[in-house]
Design an enzyme around this catalytic site. Structure first.
Site, PDB file in Angstrom:
ATOM      1  NE  ARG A 106      -3.480   0.372  -1.057  1.00  0.00           N
ATOM      2  CZ  ARG A 106      -3.431   0.660  -1.764  1.00  0.00           C
ATOM      3  NH1 ARG A 106      -2.854   1.447  -3.068  1.00  0.00           N
ATOM      4  NH2 ARG A 106      -4.020  -0.288  -2.627  1.00  0.00           N
ATOM      5  CE  LYS A 142      -1.787  27.662  -5.945  1.00  0.00           C
ATOM      6  NZ  LYS A 142      -3.105  28.563  -5.942  1.00  0.00           N
ATOM      7  CE  LYS A 174       1.187  34.710  -5.316  1.00  0.00           C
ATOM      8  NZ  LYS A 174       0.977  34.176  -6.395  1.00  0.00           N
ATOM      9  CD  GLU A 204      -0.050  38.238  -8.134  1.00  0.00           C
ATOM     10  OE1 GLU A 204      -1.233  38.217  -7.703  1.00  0.00           O
ATOM     11  OE2 GLU A 204       0.918  36.927  -7.524  1.00  0.00           O
ATOM     12  CG  ASP A 225      -2.842  36.445 -10.616  1.00  0.00           C
ATOM     13  OD1 ASP A 225      -2.830  34.744 -10.630  1.00  0.00           O
ATOM     14  OD2 ASP A 225      -3.334  36.772 -10.040  1.00  0.00           O
TER      15      ASP A 225
END
Length: 289
Positions: A106, A142, A174, A204, A225
């Site tokens: 597994r 992410k 950002k 960004e 963006d």
């Protein structure tokens, strides 16, 4: 679009992940089912095969999982990371203790299925992007906590490229950084004053006005963006090759073609690591030894 000659990750990097996974799975008493049902001396050969078409990844991780659990297991990789898979293709053969194979199954398959799913999703986007332009598909931060290294490896297996591995890789200014700093210009100037000479700076931007400000200050890359294809084309023209251009935001199989056609250098996609479905791989016993 696969990557058939991708070197495996160093074992020292992968082993801690596998040890954590085995400790989680074995609990406090080990595999009570296998230990009670399977005779201690039984040996067999098993194959790990693909149930779906896709791109293999995590195969070397799965091999290491079996051999970490039991170093006496004989594991042969038939289709390495980056190989294209059809239903029924054997990716690995495992020979040795039946108890060890079943107890390690597994953990090995969880990681291989997860990574192969990421590689397959990445490959599908890479093929579309290359059909429409020059853009490289890149991943983001992410990722699943603790699995970033192997998930980004899976992106490479699918023909994609990696963005930052961590916050210390580069400066990426950002929207919230810009808001706190008081604007694009002060944010860039503060970053340049702080960063070392080897650290690249990307900013960004949401509008063409912000882009003009960034280019006037001079940066290594601009993250465009949530811009549509036409706005992206204008942005690429404004940059004029003076910095790398990266498109980001709500990118999927339906939208990536027009975005790639805008002429951007990079397309960053979060869902290939945070939401890609697994590729179904299964282990089947072939024969006793």
């Amino acid at each position: 679009m696969s990557q058939p000659h991708l070197p495996p990750l160093p074992h020292l990097l992968v082993e801690p992940l596998l040890r954590t996974a085995f400790l989680e799975d074995l609990g406090r008493a080990g595999d009570v089912t296998t230990d009670s049902v399977v005779p201690a001396g039984l040996r067999f050969e098993a194959v790990v095969a693909s149930r779906q078409p896709g791109v293999a990844a995590g195969i070397d991780v799965a091999r290491l999982a079996f051999q970490l659990y039991d170093p006496t297991l004989d594991v042969t990789v038939e289709r390495p990371d980056g190989a294209a898979l059809a239903p029924g293709d054997v990716v690995m053969r495992v020979r040795g203790s039946a108890r060890s194979i079943l107890s390690a199954e597994r953990v090995a398959l969880n990681l291989a299925c997860r990574m192969s799913g990421i590689a397959t999703a990445t490959s599908s986007l890479v093929e579309i992007a290359r059909a429409h332009g020059k853009a490289h598909v890149v991943c983001t931060r992410k990722t699943t906590p603790g699995l970033r290294a192997i998930e980004k490896h899976a992106v490479r297996a699918g023909g994609g490229s990696n963005h930052r591995f961590g916050l210390d890789d580069a400066v990426l200014i950002k929207d919230n950084h810009i808001a706190v700093a008081g604007g694009v210009v002060p944010a860039i100037r503060a970053a340049k004053a702080h960063a070392g000479h080897m650290v690249k700076i990307e900013v960004e931007v949401d509008t063409l006005d912000q882009l003009h400000e960034a280019m006037a200050e001079g940066v290594d890359a601009v993250l465009l963006d949530n811009m549509g294809p036409e706005l992206l084309r204008q942005a690429v023209g404004i940059v004029g090759g003076r910095a790398l251009t990266e498109a980001s935001g709500r990118i999927n199989r339906e939208t990536i073609g027009p975005i790639a056609a805008s002429g951007v250098d990079l397309i960053s996609v979060g869902w290939i690591t945070h939401s890609a479905p697994i590729l179904d791989l299964g282990l089947d016993a072939v024969t006793t030894l």
